[in-house]
Motif scaffolding. Structure first.
Motif, PDB file in Angstrom:
ATOM      1  N   ASP A 135       0.861  -1.178   0.000  1.00 49.80           N
ATOM      2  CA  ASP A 135       0.000   0.000   0.000  1.00 49.80           C
ATOM      3  C   ASP A 135       0.899   1.231   0.000  1.00 49.80           C
ATOM      4  O   ASP A 135       1.710   1.409   0.923  1.00 49.80           O
ATOM      5  N   ARG A 137       0.417   4.063   0.816  1.00 49.07           N
ATOM      6  CA  ARG A 137       0.269   4.877   2.031  1.00 49.07           C
ATOM      7  C   ARG A 137       1.187   4.382   3.140  1.00 49.07           C
ATOM      8  O   ARG A 137       1.531   5.125   4.043  1.00 49.07           O
ATOM      9  N   HIS A 167      -4.542  10.518  -7.543  1.00 49.24           N
ATOM     10  CA  HIS A 167      -5.956  10.791  -7.224  1.00 49.24           C
ATOM     11  C   HIS A 167      -6.587   9.690  -6.376  1.00 49.24           C
ATOM     12  O   HIS A 167      -7.737   9.825  -5.962  1.00 49.24           O
ATOM     13  N   TYR A 168      -5.856   8.612  -6.097  1.00 45.50           N
ATOM     14  CA  TYR A 168      -6.362   7.594  -5.179  1.00 45.50           C
ATOM     15  C   TYR A 168      -5.866   7.822  -3.750  1.00 45.50           C
ATOM     16  O   TYR A 168      -6.159   7.023  -2.864  1.00 45.50           O
ATOM     17  N   LEU A 169      -5.096   8.879  -3.549  1.00 44.79           N
ATOM     18  CA  LEU A 169      -4.658   9.237  -2.195  1.00 44.79           C
ATOM     19  C   LEU A 169      -5.582  10.331  -1.685  1.00 44.79           C
ATOM     20  O   LEU A 169      -5.666  11.408  -2.297  1.00 44.79           O
ATOM     21  N   SER A 170      -6.255  10.078  -0.568  1.00 46.34           N
ATOM     22  CA  SER A 170      -7.216  11.067  -0.081  1.00 46.34           C
ATOM     23  C   SER A 170      -6.460  12.320   0.364  1.00 46.34           C
ATOM     24  O   SER A 170      -5.322  12.237   0.851  1.00 46.34           O
ATOM     25  N   ARG A 212     -14.972   7.168  -6.430  1.00 48.07           N
ATOM     26  CA  ARG A 212     -15.138   7.090  -4.968  1.00 48.07           C
ATOM     27  C   ARG A 212     -16.269   6.147  -4.585  1.00 48.07           C
ATOM     28  O   ARG A 212     -16.159   5.359  -3.673  1.00 48.07           O
ATOM     29  N   GLU A 216     -13.993   3.266  -3.657  1.00 50.46           N
ATOM     30  CA  GLU A 216     -13.680   3.884  -2.362  1.00 50.46           C
ATOM     31  C   GLU A 216     -12.810   5.132  -2.434  1.00 50.46           C
ATOM     32  O   GLU A 216     -12.942   6.031  -1.625  1.00 50.46           O
ATOM     33  N   GLU A 217     -11.875   5.181  -3.376  1.00 54.08           N
ATOM     34  CA  GLU A 217     -10.965   6.334  -3.431  1.00 54.08           C
ATOM     35  C   GLU A 217     -11.153   7.064  -4.761  1.00 54.08           C
ATOM     36  O   GLU A 217     -11.500   6.455  -5.750  1.00 54.08           O
ATOM     37  N   TRP A 219     -10.135  11.430  -6.037  1.00 53.58           N
ATOM     38  CA  TRP A 219     -10.247  12.874  -5.831  1.00 53.58           C
ATOM     39  C   TRP A 219      -9.545  13.600  -6.977  1.00 53.58           C
ATOM     40  O   TRP A 219      -8.345  13.378  -7.213  1.00 53.58           O
TER      41      TRP A 219
END
Ligand code: SAM
Length: 272
Positions: A135, A137, A167-170, A212, A216-217, A219
């Protein structure tokens, strides 16, 4: 096994194919074969709602290739950490980089375990390339993982890629995550980002919403939000621009971009 001829003929054990994943839905958008019914249904739904979505996915792959060529060529980078690398497709990072420099080392990391399964298969004979499941993150885990540090020497310049991935990182964690990767790099390293853009076009927010709600992700980011993630790195020309305008191979008129050319933006910057 399945009766649908488009379904992969063997499914790795433990894989849940009842829900779509980002990697498999993106593979479906690109016309790949490593996806399942749920992924194709989501891809088709998104294609119906977002004009030019498939073209945009292909533009993202094309800018990945142009960016890696620049990094492995002119910029002289021989180590690549490709985060959120996706399922193997045509012209993967190691193929593009090693065509220019056969000694280039590439580590792929993706959260989707299927990437590891398919990646291993094409990398069996390539000691300079590895693929791991992780991951993005979890930057501490990735930056100290023996598969990563066994191939990448962080005391020398590295290109870290978050291509089609930012764009998958909040927004609440993206700063900490991306800056951790920047901080781990030696001077002369590069950061390569592409992201779903927010330049005020309704399709961009609509795509973020679909992503989203189903994955889920997701932005969309304004050009200045994307630039912010480069920190004090020096952006190379032409800066953060629509992917189609990042060093295109032929003339490209910024005033006549197709809808699919206005969904994503790209930029590459160098650590001083
Ligand atoms: N980098 C490839 C490209 O640009 O063609 C693939 C982009 S694809 C749109 C995004 C990839 O990021 C997917 O393969 C997905 O599984 C991966 N991904 C999403 N969130 C992740 C996370 N937190 N950690 C690792 N990989 C992630």
């Amino acid at each position: 096994m399945t009766d649908d001829p488009r379904e992969p003929q063997s499914t790795p054990s433990g894989l849940d194919v009842s829900k779509p994943t980002i990697a498999r839905a993106y593979d479906a958008l690109l016309g790949g074969k490593d996806n399942y019914t749920a992924d194709r249904e989501l891809a088709n739904y998104a294609i119906e709602h977002i004009p030019g979505l498939q073209e945009s996915a292909h533009e993202n792959r094309k800018v990945l290739v142009r960016g890696v060529r620049h990094l492995a060529g002119e910029a002289g980078i021989d180590q690549f950490l490709d985060l959120g690398s996706g399922l193997p497709t045509v012209q993967n990072t190691h193929q593009v980089a090693q065509e220019i420099n056969p000694a280039a080392r590439v580590v792929y990391i993706d959260i989707d375990p299927l990437v590891h399964v398919h990646g291993q298969a094409i990398l069996a004979d390539n000691p300079n390339t590895r693929v791991g499941t992780g991951d993005v993150r979890d930057f501490r885990g990735i930056l100290t993982d023996s598969d990563v540090t066994g191939l990448i020497d962080f005391d020398r310049p590295v290109a870290v890629m978050l291509v089609g991935m930012l764009h998958y990182l909040s927004p609440d964690i993206a700063d900490e995550v991306v800056s951790a990767y920047r901080d781990a790099l030696a001077p002369g390293s590069y950061l390569f980002l592409t992201s779903l853009a927010d330049t005020g076009l309704p399709a961009q927010q609509e795509l973020a919403r679909i992503t989203r709600e189903n994955l889920e992700e997701g932005w969309a980011r304004t050009p200045s939000e994307i630039e912010h993630h480069f920190g004090d790195f020096e952006l190379i020309d032409p800066g953060v621009v629509y992917t189609a305008l990042w060093r295109p191979e032929g003339p490209k008129d910024p005033d006549t971009l197709a809808p699919g050319e206005q969904l994503g933006m790209a930029g590459i910057a160098r650590k001083r």
